[in-house]
Design a protein around this motif. Structure first.
Motif, mmCIF file in Angstrom:
data_model
loop_
_atom_site.group_PDB
_atom_site.id
_atom_site.type_symbol
_atom_site.label_atom_id
_atom_site.label_comp_id
_atom_site.label_asym_id
_atom_site.label_seq_id
_atom_site.Cartn_x
_atom_site.Cartn_y
_atom_site.Cartn_z
ATOM 1 N N UNK A 172 0.824 -1.208 0.000
ATOM 2 C CA UNK A 172 0.000 0.000 0.000
ATOM 3 C C UNK A 172 0.859 1.258 0.000
ATOM 4 N N UNK A 173 1.956 1.231 0.747
ATOM 5 C CA UNK A 173 2.852 2.382 0.772
ATOM 6 C C UNK A 173 3.522 2.571 -0.581
ATOM 7 N N UNK A 174 3.971 1.476 -1.183
ATOM 8 C CA UNK A 174 4.630 1.581 -2.478
ATOM 9 C C UNK A 174 3.665 2.070 -3.556
ATOM 10 N N UNK A 175 2.387 1.723 -3.436
ATOM 11 C CA UNK A 175 1.403 2.229 -4.392
ATOM 12 C C UNK A 175 1.313 3.753 -4.316
ATOM 13 N N UNK A 176 1.410 4.311 -3.119
ATOM 14 C CA UNK A 176 1.380 5.764 -2.961
ATOM 15 C C UNK A 176 2.593 6.404 -3.640
ATOM 16 N N UNK A 177 3.730 5.762 -3.502
ATOM 17 C CA UNK A 177 4.938 6.305 -4.116
ATOM 18 C C UNK A 177 4.889 6.156 -5.638
ATOM 19 N N UNK A 178 4.400 5.018 -6.103
ATOM 20 C CA UNK A 178 4.321 4.783 -7.545
ATOM 21 C C UNK A 178 3.385 5.791 -8.214
ATOM 22 N N UNK A 179 2.403 6.268 -7.466
ATOM 23 C CA UNK A 179 1.431 7.212 -8.027
ATOM 24 C C UNK A 179 2.066 8.543 -8.394
ATOM 25 N N UNK A 180 3.195 8.896 -7.776
ATOM 26 C CA UNK A 180 3.863 10.160 -8.095
ATOM 27 C C UNK A 180 5.132 9.941 -8.911
ATOM 28 N N UNK A 181 5.410 8.692 -9.292
ATOM 29 C CA UNK A 181 6.597 8.391 -10.097
ATOM 30 C C UNK A 181 6.305 8.644 -11.573
ATOM 31 N N UNK A 182 7.217 9.254 -12.296
ATOM 32 C CA UNK A 182 7.002 9.438 -13.740
ATOM 33 C C UNK A 182 6.829 8.098 -14.445
ATOM 34 N N UNK A 183 6.088 8.106 -15.552
ATOM 35 C CA UNK A 183 5.932 6.889 -16.341
ATOM 36 C C UNK A 183 7.292 6.435 -16.881
ATOM 37 N N UNK A 184 7.484 5.131 -16.888
ATOM 38 C CA UNK A 184 8.693 4.529 -17.452
ATOM 39 C C UNK A 184 9.963 5.176 -16.891
ATOM 40 N N UNK A 185 9.993 5.314 -15.582
ATOM 41 C CA UNK A 185 11.102 6.019 -14.933
ATOM 42 C C UNK A 185 12.421 5.255 -15.022
ATOM 43 N N UNK A 186 12.328 3.929 -15.113
ATOM 44 C CA UNK A 186 13.535 3.094 -15.137
ATOM 45 C C UNK A 186 13.737 2.564 -16.551
ATOM 46 N N UNK A 187 14.902 2.812 -17.111
ATOM 47 C CA UNK A 187 15.169 2.457 -18.498
ATOM 48 C C UNK A 187 15.308 0.948 -18.683
ATOM 49 N N UNK A 188 15.184 0.518 -19.925
ATOM 50 C CA UNK A 188 15.329 -0.907 -20.239
ATOM 51 C C UNK A 188 16.706 -1.448 -19.854
ATOM 52 N N UNK A 189 17.822 -0.756 -20.157
ATOM 53 C CA UNK A 189 19.126 -1.276 -19.697
ATOM 54 C C UNK A 189 19.230 -1.354 -18.173
#
Length: 363
Positions: free
Chosen positions: A236-253
Protein backbone atom coordinates in the motif's frame (compact mmCIF):
# COMPACT_ATOMS: atom_id res chain seq x y z
CA UNK A 1 18.56 25.40 -6.66
CA UNK A 2 16.11 22.87 -5.16
CA UNK A 3 12.87 24.82 -4.88
CA UNK A 4 12.18 27.24 -2.07
CA UNK A 5 13.93 26.53 1.25
CA UNK A 6 11.85 26.15 4.38
CA UNK A 7 12.82 27.44 7.81
CA UNK A 8 16.26 26.24 8.92
CA UNK A 9 16.29 22.85 10.57
CA UNK A 10 17.12 22.79 14.29
CA UNK A 11 20.10 21.15 15.99
CA UNK A 12 22.80 22.57 13.73
CA UNK A 13 24.77 23.95 16.63
CA UNK A 14 26.99 26.22 14.51
CA UNK A 15 24.44 28.65 13.11
CA UNK A 16 25.16 27.72 9.48
CA UNK A 17 23.27 25.57 7.02
CA UNK A 18 25.37 22.95 5.23
CA UNK A 19 25.05 22.57 1.47
CA UNK A 20 22.83 19.50 1.24
CA UNK A 21 23.21 19.35 -2.54
CA UNK A 22 27.00 18.92 -2.49
CA UNK A 23 28.18 15.41 -3.36
CA UNK A 24 31.49 13.67 -3.85
CA UNK A 25 31.46 13.94 -7.64
CA UNK A 26 31.92 17.70 -7.24
CA UNK A 27 35.34 17.03 -5.69
CA UNK A 28 36.62 15.05 -8.68
CA UNK A 29 38.49 16.56 -11.63
CA UNK A 30 40.78 15.37 -14.40
CA UNK A 31 44.17 14.38 -13.08
CA UNK A 32 42.99 13.66 -9.53
CA UNK A 33 42.93 10.23 -7.92
CA UNK A 34 39.33 9.79 -6.79
CA UNK A 35 38.85 9.03 -3.08
CA UNK A 36 35.76 11.25 -2.97
CA UNK A 37 33.14 9.05 -4.68
CA UNK A 38 32.03 5.78 -3.11
CA UNK A 39 31.39 3.96 -6.38
CA UNK A 40 33.51 0.87 -7.02
CA UNK A 41 35.41 1.03 -10.29
CA UNK A 42 36.11 -2.34 -11.88
CA UNK A 43 35.41 -4.09 -15.20
CA UNK A 44 31.77 -5.13 -15.50
CA UNK A 45 31.44 -8.92 -15.26
CA UNK A 46 30.02 -10.74 -18.29
CA UNK A 47 26.91 -11.89 -16.43
CA UNK A 48 26.03 -8.19 -15.99
CA UNK A 49 27.47 -6.65 -19.16
CA UNK A 50 25.88 -9.16 -21.53
CA UNK A 51 22.21 -8.58 -20.59
CA UNK A 52 22.71 -4.82 -20.38
CA UNK A 53 24.26 -4.80 -23.85
CA UNK A 54 21.57 -7.12 -25.24
CA UNK A 55 18.85 -4.81 -23.91
CA UNK A 56 20.00 -2.08 -26.30
CA UNK A 57 18.29 -3.99 -29.11
CA UNK A 58 14.93 -3.40 -27.38
CA UNK A 59 15.07 0.35 -26.95
CA UNK A 60 12.24 0.94 -29.41
CA UNK A 61 9.84 -0.65 -26.91
CA UNK A 62 8.75 0.98 -23.65
CA UNK A 63 10.43 -0.49 -20.55
CA UNK A 64 8.66 -3.43 -18.90
CA UNK A 65 9.57 -3.51 -15.17
CA UNK A 66 7.73 -6.79 -14.50
CA UNK A 67 10.60 -9.31 -14.87
CA UNK A 68 13.08 -7.15 -12.95
CA UNK A 69 10.56 -6.51 -10.19
CA UNK A 70 9.92 -10.25 -9.87
CA UNK A 71 13.65 -10.99 -9.78
CA UNK A 72 14.34 -8.43 -7.04
CA UNK A 73 11.36 -9.67 -5.05
CA UNK A 74 12.59 -13.26 -5.26
CA UNK A 75 16.04 -12.25 -4.05
CA UNK A 76 14.59 -10.70 -0.91
CA UNK A 77 11.83 -13.23 -0.30
CA UNK A 78 8.98 -10.81 -0.95
CA UNK A 79 6.03 -10.66 -3.34
CA UNK A 80 6.54 -8.35 -6.34
CA UNK A 81 3.95 -5.93 -4.95
CA UNK A 82 6.43 -5.06 -2.21
CA UNK A 83 9.09 -3.87 -4.69
CA UNK A 84 9.26 -0.53 -6.49
CA UNK A 85 12.08 -0.03 -8.99
CA UNK A 86 13.56 3.47 -9.16
CA UNK A 87 16.04 5.47 -11.21
CA UNK A 88 18.67 5.12 -8.51
CA UNK A 89 18.07 5.27 -4.77
CA UNK A 90 17.93 9.07 -4.93
CA UNK A 91 14.66 8.96 -6.88
CA UNK A 92 13.13 7.03 -4.00
CA UNK A 93 13.74 9.94 -1.64
CA UNK A 94 12.01 12.33 -4.04
CA UNK A 95 9.03 10.00 -4.33
CA UNK A 96 8.77 9.81 -0.54
CA UNK A 97 8.90 13.57 -0.17
CA UNK A 98 6.21 14.07 -2.79
CA UNK A 99 3.88 11.23 -1.79
CA UNK A 100 4.02 11.82 1.98
CA UNK A 101 3.16 15.51 2.05
CA UNK A 102 0.73 14.86 4.90
CA UNK A 103 3.37 13.89 7.46
CA UNK A 104 3.49 16.22 10.45
CA UNK A 105 6.90 15.61 11.97
CA UNK A 106 9.60 14.26 9.62
CA UNK A 107 12.91 13.49 11.33
CA UNK A 108 16.24 12.73 9.66
CA UNK A 109 19.00 11.08 11.70
CA UNK A 110 22.34 12.69 10.87
CA UNK A 111 25.11 12.60 9.85
CA UNK A 112 23.84 10.71 6.79
CA UNK A 113 23.40 11.03 3.04
CA UNK A 114 21.92 14.47 2.47
CA UNK A 115 19.52 13.75 -0.39
CA UNK A 116 16.69 12.49 1.87
CA UNK A 117 16.55 15.82 3.70
CA UNK A 118 17.14 17.82 0.53
CA UNK A 119 14.19 16.09 -1.14
CA UNK A 120 11.95 16.69 1.88
CA UNK A 121 12.84 20.37 2.05
CA UNK A 122 12.36 20.83 -1.68
CA UNK A 123 8.82 19.45 -1.25
CA UNK A 124 8.11 21.98 1.51
CA UNK A 125 8.56 19.79 4.59
CA UNK A 126 10.00 21.27 7.75
CA UNK A 127 12.63 18.76 8.78
CA UNK A 128 13.94 18.05 12.26
CA UNK A 129 17.38 16.57 12.77
CA UNK A 130 18.67 14.11 15.34
CA UNK A 131 22.45 14.51 15.41
CA UNK A 132 24.39 11.45 16.50
CA UNK A 133 27.35 12.08 18.79
CA UNK A 134 30.90 11.66 17.43
CA UNK A 135 32.07 10.99 21.00
CA UNK A 136 29.84 7.91 20.90
CA UNK A 137 31.12 6.88 17.46
CA UNK A 138 27.88 8.08 15.85
CA UNK A 139 25.97 5.10 17.21
CA UNK A 140 22.20 5.22 17.20
CA UNK A 141 20.33 5.83 20.44
CA UNK A 142 16.71 5.04 19.45
CA UNK A 143 15.34 6.97 22.42
CA UNK A 144 16.55 10.24 20.87
CA UNK A 145 14.06 9.94 18.01
CA UNK A 146 10.85 11.80 18.98
CA UNK A 147 8.06 9.37 19.78
CA UNK A 148 5.56 11.31 17.66
CA UNK A 149 7.75 11.52 14.55
CA UNK A 150 5.64 10.08 11.73
CA UNK A 151 8.52 9.88 9.22
CA UNK A 152 12.03 8.81 10.27
CA UNK A 153 14.99 8.48 7.89
CA UNK A 154 18.30 6.82 8.70
CA UNK A 155 21.12 5.15 6.76
CA UNK A 156 22.56 1.70 7.47
CA UNK A 157 25.46 1.43 6.96
CA UNK A 158 25.49 5.19 7.18
CA UNK A 159 27.12 7.50 4.68
CA UNK A 160 29.45 9.25 5.61
CA UNK A 161 30.24 7.69 9.02
CA UNK A 162 30.49 4.06 7.80
CA UNK A 163 28.64 3.00 10.97
CA UNK A 164 26.56 -0.18 10.80
CA UNK A 165 23.69 0.13 13.25
CA UNK A 166 22.22 -2.94 14.90
CA UNK A 167 19.06 -4.15 13.18
CA UNK A 168 17.41 -4.47 16.58
CA UNK A 169 17.98 -0.77 17.30
CA UNK A 170 16.41 0.16 13.98
CA UNK A 171 13.51 -2.22 14.41
CA UNK A 172 12.37 -0.54 17.62
CA UNK A 173 11.84 2.67 15.64
CA UNK A 174 9.07 1.03 13.60
CA UNK A 175 5.52 1.60 14.83
CA UNK A 176 1.99 2.05 13.48
CA UNK A 177 1.41 5.50 12.05
CA UNK A 178 5.09 6.04 11.21
CA UNK A 179 7.05 5.48 8.00
CA UNK A 180 10.56 4.29 8.87
CA UNK A 181 12.95 4.73 5.95
CA UNK A 182 16.22 2.81 6.19
CA UNK A 183 18.71 3.66 3.46
CA UNK A 184 20.64 0.45 2.74
CA UNK A 185 22.42 1.72 -0.37
CA UNK A 186 25.68 0.26 0.94
CA UNK A 187 24.31 -2.85 2.65
CA UNK A 188 25.90 -5.14 0.09
CA UNK A 189 29.33 -3.85 1.16
CA UNK A 190 28.78 -5.49 4.56
CA UNK A 191 28.10 -8.98 3.23
CA UNK A 192 30.75 -11.65 3.79
CA UNK A 193 31.73 -14.98 2.32
CA UNK A 194 30.00 -17.85 4.11
CA UNK A 195 27.42 -15.55 5.73
CA UNK A 196 23.78 -15.83 4.73
CA UNK A 197 22.47 -12.38 3.84
CA UNK A 198 23.85 -9.04 4.98
CA UNK A 199 24.52 -8.23 8.64
CA UNK A 200 21.87 -5.94 10.14
CA UNK A 201 19.83 -5.65 6.92
CA UNK A 202 16.06 -5.28 7.27
CA UNK A 203 15.17 -6.33 3.72
CA UNK A 204 13.37 -9.49 4.87
CA UNK A 205 11.50 -7.89 7.79
CA UNK A 206 7.91 -7.86 6.55
CA UNK A 207 6.56 -7.71 10.11
CA UNK A 208 7.65 -4.15 10.91
CA UNK A 209 4.87 -1.60 10.33
CA UNK A 210 5.71 1.26 7.99
CA UNK A 211 9.21 -0.01 7.17
CA UNK A 212 10.62 1.10 3.82
CA UNK A 213 14.09 -0.10 2.81
CA UNK A 214 15.99 1.81 0.12
CA UNK A 215 18.52 -0.11 -1.96
CA UNK A 216 20.99 0.87 -4.67
CA UNK A 217 22.78 -1.15 -7.34
CA UNK A 218 25.05 1.69 -8.42
CA UNK A 219 27.80 1.42 -5.80
CA UNK A 220 29.23 -2.09 -5.88
CA UNK A 221 28.57 -2.62 -9.58
CA UNK A 222 29.72 0.78 -10.80
CA UNK A 223 26.34 1.72 -12.31
CA UNK A 224 26.00 5.32 -11.13
CA UNK A 225 25.51 6.46 -14.73
CA UNK A 226 22.80 3.87 -15.37
CA UNK A 227 20.62 4.90 -12.37
CA UNK A 228 19.04 1.83 -10.82
CA UNK A 229 17.74 1.18 -7.31
CA UNK A 230 14.61 -0.05 -5.60
CA UNK A 231 12.37 0.26 -2.57
CA UNK A 232 11.09 -2.59 -0.40
CA UNK A 233 8.05 -2.13 1.80
CA UNK A 234 4.34 -2.57 2.30
CA UNK A 235 2.42 -2.77 -0.98
CA UNK A 236 0.00 0.00 0.00
CA UNK A 237 2.85 2.38 0.77
CA UNK A 238 4.63 1.58 -2.48
CA UNK A 239 1.40 2.23 -4.39
CA UNK A 240 1.38 5.76 -2.96
CA UNK A 241 4.94 6.31 -4.12
CA UNK A 242 4.32 4.78 -7.54
CA UNK A 243 1.43 7.21 -8.03
CA UNK A 244 3.86 10.16 -8.09
CA UNK A 245 6.60 8.39 -10.10
CA UNK A 246 7.00 9.44 -13.74
CA UNK A 247 5.93 6.89 -16.34
CA UNK A 248 8.69 4.53 -17.45
CA UNK A 249 11.10 6.02 -14.93
CA UNK A 250 13.53 3.09 -15.14
CA UNK A 251 15.17 2.46 -18.50
CA UNK A 252 15.33 -0.91 -20.24
CA UNK A 253 19.13 -1.28 -19.70
CA UNK A 254 18.68 -0.42 -16.01
CA UNK A 255 15.95 -3.06 -15.70
CA UNK A 256 18.26 -5.61 -17.30
CA UNK A 257 20.92 -4.71 -14.73
CA UNK A 258 18.41 -5.10 -11.88
CA UNK A 259 17.46 -8.57 -13.07
CA UNK A 260 21.08 -9.64 -13.41
CA UNK A 261 22.09 -8.24 -10.01
CA UNK A 262 19.32 -10.21 -8.30
CA UNK A 263 20.64 -13.54 -9.57
CA UNK A 264 22.54 -15.97 -7.31
CA UNK A 265 25.79 -15.36 -9.21
CA UNK A 266 25.54 -11.67 -8.34
CA UNK A 267 24.81 -12.30 -4.67
CA UNK A 268 27.81 -14.62 -4.43
CA UNK A 269 30.00 -12.06 -6.19
CA UNK A 270 28.85 -9.33 -3.80
CA UNK A 271 30.06 -11.38 -0.84
CA UNK A 272 33.45 -11.95 -2.43
CA UNK A 273 33.78 -8.25 -3.20
CA UNK A 274 32.72 -7.32 0.33
CA UNK A 275 35.33 -9.68 1.78
CA UNK A 276 38.08 -8.04 -0.27
CA UNK A 277 36.72 -4.64 0.67
CA UNK A 278 36.95 -5.52 4.36
CA UNK A 279 40.65 -6.34 3.97
CA UNK A 280 41.29 -3.15 1.98
CA UNK A 281 39.37 -1.12 4.57
CA UNK A 282 41.40 -2.59 7.42
CA UNK A 283 44.58 -1.67 5.58
CA UNK A 284 43.41 1.92 5.13
CA UNK A 285 42.36 2.23 8.77
CA UNK A 286 45.73 0.89 9.96
CA UNK A 287 47.66 3.31 7.77
CA UNK A 288 45.55 6.25 8.90
CA UNK A 289 45.89 5.28 12.56
CA UNK A 290 49.66 5.68 12.27
CA UNK A 291 49.39 9.33 11.22
CA UNK A 292 49.60 12.09 13.84
CA UNK A 293 46.37 13.99 14.45
CA UNK A 294 44.21 11.66 12.35
CA UNK A 295 41.29 9.92 14.08
CA UNK A 296 39.17 7.35 12.28
CA UNK A 297 35.55 7.61 13.37
CA UNK A 298 34.04 4.54 15.00
CA UNK A 299 34.37 1.09 13.47
CA UNK A 300 34.02 1.52 9.69
CA UNK A 301 31.85 -1.12 8.04
CA UNK A 302 31.40 0.04 4.46
CA UNK A 303 33.22 1.27 1.36
CA UNK A 304 34.47 4.48 2.99
CA UNK A 305 35.85 5.80 6.25
CA UNK A 306 35.33 9.10 8.04
CA UNK A 307 38.29 10.83 9.64
CA UNK A 308 38.65 13.78 11.99
CA UNK A 309 41.68 15.96 11.35
CA UNK A 310 42.21 19.48 12.70
CA UNK A 311 42.69 21.79 9.74
CA UNK A 312 41.13 19.27 7.38
CA UNK A 313 39.86 21.97 5.02
CA UNK A 314 43.41 23.15 4.37
CA UNK A 315 44.68 19.57 4.13
CA UNK A 316 42.02 18.86 1.51
CA UNK A 317 43.28 21.76 -0.59
CA UNK A 318 46.86 20.56 -0.28
CA UNK A 319 45.83 17.04 -1.26
CA UNK A 320 44.21 18.42 -4.41
CA UNK A 321 47.45 20.19 -5.25
CA UNK A 322 49.20 16.82 -4.93
CA UNK A 323 46.65 15.03 -7.13
CA UNK A 324 44.13 13.57 -4.66
CA UNK A 325 40.39 14.19 -4.34
CA UNK A 326 38.73 13.54 -0.97
CA UNK A 327 35.22 14.31 0.26
CA UNK A 328 34.76 17.32 2.51
CA UNK A 329 32.70 16.68 5.64
CA UNK A 330 31.21 20.07 6.40
CA UNK A 331 28.27 19.60 4.02
CA UNK A 332 26.91 16.81 6.24
CA UNK A 333 24.74 18.03 9.15
CA UNK A 334 26.44 17.15 12.41
CA UNK A 335 29.98 17.35 11.04
CA UNK A 336 32.18 20.34 10.29
CA UNK A 337 35.33 21.50 8.50
CA UNK A 338 37.61 19.12 10.41
CA UNK A 339 36.06 15.99 8.88
CA UNK A 340 36.92 14.19 5.63
CA UNK A 341 35.45 11.09 4.03
CA UNK A 342 37.74 8.71 2.16
CA UNK A 343 36.67 5.97 -0.23
CA UNK A 344 38.32 2.60 0.34
CA UNK A 345 40.60 1.65 -2.55
CA UNK A 346 43.20 -1.07 -3.16
CA UNK A 347 46.25 -1.27 -0.87
CA UNK A 348 48.61 0.27 -3.44
CA UNK A 349 46.39 3.33 -3.78
CA UNK A 350 46.02 3.55 -0.01
CA UNK A 351 49.78 3.40 0.49
CA UNK A 352 50.40 6.14 -2.06
CA UNK A 353 47.69 8.33 -0.55
CA UNK A 354 48.78 7.96 3.06
CA UNK A 355 52.39 8.71 2.11
CA UNK A 356 51.28 12.01 0.59
CA UNK A 357 49.03 12.75 3.56
CA UNK A 358 51.89 12.03 5.95
CA UNK A 359 54.13 14.46 4.06
CA UNK A 360 51.46 17.18 4.22
CA UNK A 361 50.95 16.66 7.95
CA UNK A 362 54.70 16.75 8.62
CA UNK A 363 54.98 20.03 6.74
Amino acid sequence: MRGQPVAPSPDLGNGAEPDLTHHGDAEVADGLVDLAVNVRRAPMPDWLADPVTASLADLAAYPDPGPARAAVAARHGRPPAEVLLTAGAAEGFVLLAQALRGVRRPVVVHPQFTEPEAALRAAGHRVERVLLDPADDFRLDPTRVPADADLVMIGNPTNPTSVLHAAADLAVLARPGRVLVVDEAFADTTAAVGVAGEPESLTTRRDLPGLLVVRSLTKTWGLAGLRIGYLLGEAALLERLAAVQPLWAVSTPALAAATACAAPVAVAAERMIAARLAADRAHLVNRLAALPGVRVAGRPASAFVLIHLPGAARVRDLLRERGWAVRRGDTFPGLGPDWLRLAVRDPATTDAFTEVLAEILEA
